[in-house]
Design an enzyme around this catalytic site. Structure first.
Site, PDB file in Angstrom:
ATOM      1  N   MET A   1     110.006 -31.643 -44.832  1.00 38.76           N
ATOM      2  CA  MET A   1     110.694 -32.363 -45.478  1.00 38.76           C
ATOM      3  C   MET A   1     111.504 -32.904 -44.328  1.00 38.76           C
ATOM      4  O   MET A   1     112.309 -34.424 -44.969  1.00 38.76           O
ATOM      5  CB  MET A   1     111.780 -31.587 -46.430  1.00 38.76           C
ATOM      6  CG  MET A   1     111.757 -30.632 -47.839  1.00 38.76           C
ATOM      7  SD  MET A   1     112.793 -30.097 -49.026  1.00 38.76           S
ATOM      8  CE  MET A   1     113.550 -29.801 -47.744  1.00 38.76           C
TER       9      MET A   1
ATOM     10  N   HIS B   1     110.826 -27.141 -35.751  1.00 37.49           N
ATOM     11  CA  HIS B   1     110.293 -27.687 -36.130  1.00 37.49           C
ATOM     12  C   HIS B   1     108.423 -28.174 -35.382  1.00 37.49           C
ATOM     13  O   HIS B   1     107.906 -27.988 -35.430  1.00 37.49           O
ATOM     14  CB  HIS B   1     110.040 -29.842 -36.909  1.00 37.49           C
ATOM     15  CG  HIS B   1     111.226 -28.972 -38.534  1.00 37.49           C
ATOM     16  ND1 HIS B   1     112.045 -30.171 -38.267  1.00 37.49           N
ATOM     17  CD2 HIS B   1     110.467 -28.738 -39.649  1.00 37.49           C
ATOM     18  CE1 HIS B   1     112.159 -29.708 -39.720  1.00 37.49           C
ATOM     19  NE2 HIS B   1     111.754 -28.760 -40.069  1.00 37.49           N
TER      20      HIS B   1
ATOM     21  N   ARG C   1     120.043 -29.292 -41.768  1.00 35.08           N
ATOM     22  CA  ARG C   1     121.487 -29.557 -42.230  1.00 35.08           C
ATOM     23  C   ARG C   1     122.295 -29.353 -41.314  1.00 35.08           C
ATOM     24  O   ARG C   1     123.648 -29.807 -41.450  1.00 35.08           O
ATOM     25  CB  ARG C   1     121.393 -28.176 -43.609  1.00 35.08           C
ATOM     26  CG  ARG C   1     120.679 -28.714 -44.806  1.00 35.08           C
ATOM     27  CD  ARG C   1     121.179 -27.519 -45.482  1.00 35.08           C
ATOM     28  NE  ARG C   1     120.050 -27.489 -46.596  1.00 35.08           N
ATOM     29  CZ  ARG C   1     120.670 -28.064 -47.673  1.00 35.08           C
ATOM     30  NH1 ARG C   1     121.620 -28.590 -47.890  1.00 35.08           N
ATOM     31  NH2 ARG C   1     118.994 -27.697 -48.643  1.00 35.08           N
TER      32      ARG C   1
END
Ligand code: PAF
Length: 284
Positions: free
Chosen positions: A30, A37, A187
């Protein structure tokens, strides 16, 4: 140089079946890419001839508008990140392209979506499974890469492709942590400086479970109580859940008699963090 493809019709043209045969790896994300990642992209780079990173903030999996709107995104920065990591293509469709109208058919994930995070985020895993199914249909990769940090998501995706006979291999990639144990997550960048100091409490609690289980403890309630002592008594910290579940079906265990997954969610100053640690008894 990574190529940006921003429409479903174009990614289909860009990836003819011939190329798919050379093993295409998909890393669904996202955005707000970080070292976690990077390890997914790296692994895909090692195993696949073509690496596609999808970047799509999926509205279907957010249970609150504020969470969706506050989700960090900067496509330009992510594109540069993917270039540095050697991804071939970034597939970044618009929400209108992915959902021209609200979908009538979505993926029901059943009981697997009810426990752990599912108990607190109704509909979340249905949204995840639906978008992952769409991405797998659109890109048609041979392998798709997901982080082990999202253990429930990974378990659901494994069942999704098994139950629907989707011809793709699902690769789980170990969690990347900061030096103090905090699992990397998009986050984390929403944590204030003070909250960042408190955030590793979740990993510390889960690691306490790991040590307890390794030492031979078997009573989940007692293990849990000891682990929760690691969570600071602070107004901005609130544990949402901490459970010991079976690694295969994610059901809570009544007694530790083999490997278990300690999984939890912690709110720190309005940011919801999740993590899990695999625990096994030490062989003597
Ligand atoms: O893990 C994520 O970033 C998302 O849940 C995913 C798998 C990309 C689906 O939107």
């Amino acid at each position: 140089m990574t190529e940006l493809v921003d429409a479903i019709s174009r990614i289909r043209q860009r990836l003819p079946a011939r190329e798919r045969a050379t093993r295409l790896g998909l890393v669904p994300t996202m955005g707000a890419l970080h070292a976690g990642h990077a390890s997914l992209i790296n692994r895909a780079r090692q195993e696949c001839g073509i690496v596609v990173v999808s970047i799509f903030v999926n509205p279907l999996q957010f249970d609150s508008r504020a969470d969706l709107e506050g989700y960090p995104h900067d496509l330009e920065v992510d594109l540069q990140f993917c270039s540095r990591m050697g991804a071939d293509i970034v597939f970044a469709p618009t929400a209108e392209d992915m959902y021209p109208e609200p979908p009538a058919c979505t993926v029901d994930v059943g009981r697997l979506g009810e426990g752990l995070c599912g108990r607190f985020r109704p509909g979340h895993f249905q949204g995840v499974a639906t978008v992952v199914m769409k991405l797998l249909q659109i890109v048609q990769p041979g392998l798709a890469y997901f982080g082990e940090k999202d253990a429930q998501q990974l378990a659901i995706i494994r069942r999704l492709v098994a139950d629907f006979n989707v011809p793709v291999g699902i690769v789980g990639v170990p969690t990347i942590r900061d030096g103090d144990g905090l699992a990397l997550s998009s986050r984390n960048r929403r944590l204030s400086e003070g909250d960042r100091v408190l955030a590793p409490a979740l990993y510390q609690a889960l690691d306490t479970v790991r040590r307890d289980v390794a030492a031979g403890a078997t009573d989940p309630a007692a293990i849990r109580a000891r682990a929760l002592e690691e969570v600071p008594q602070d107004a901005s910290v609130k544990i949402e859940y901490l459970e010991l579940v079976s690694p295969s079906d994610l059901r809570p265990v009544e007694r530790v008699a083999g490997p278990v997954l300690a999984a939890g969610a912690l709110w720190v100053g309005g940011v919801r963090l999740i993590d899990n640690v695999y625990c096994e008894q030490e062989r003597i």
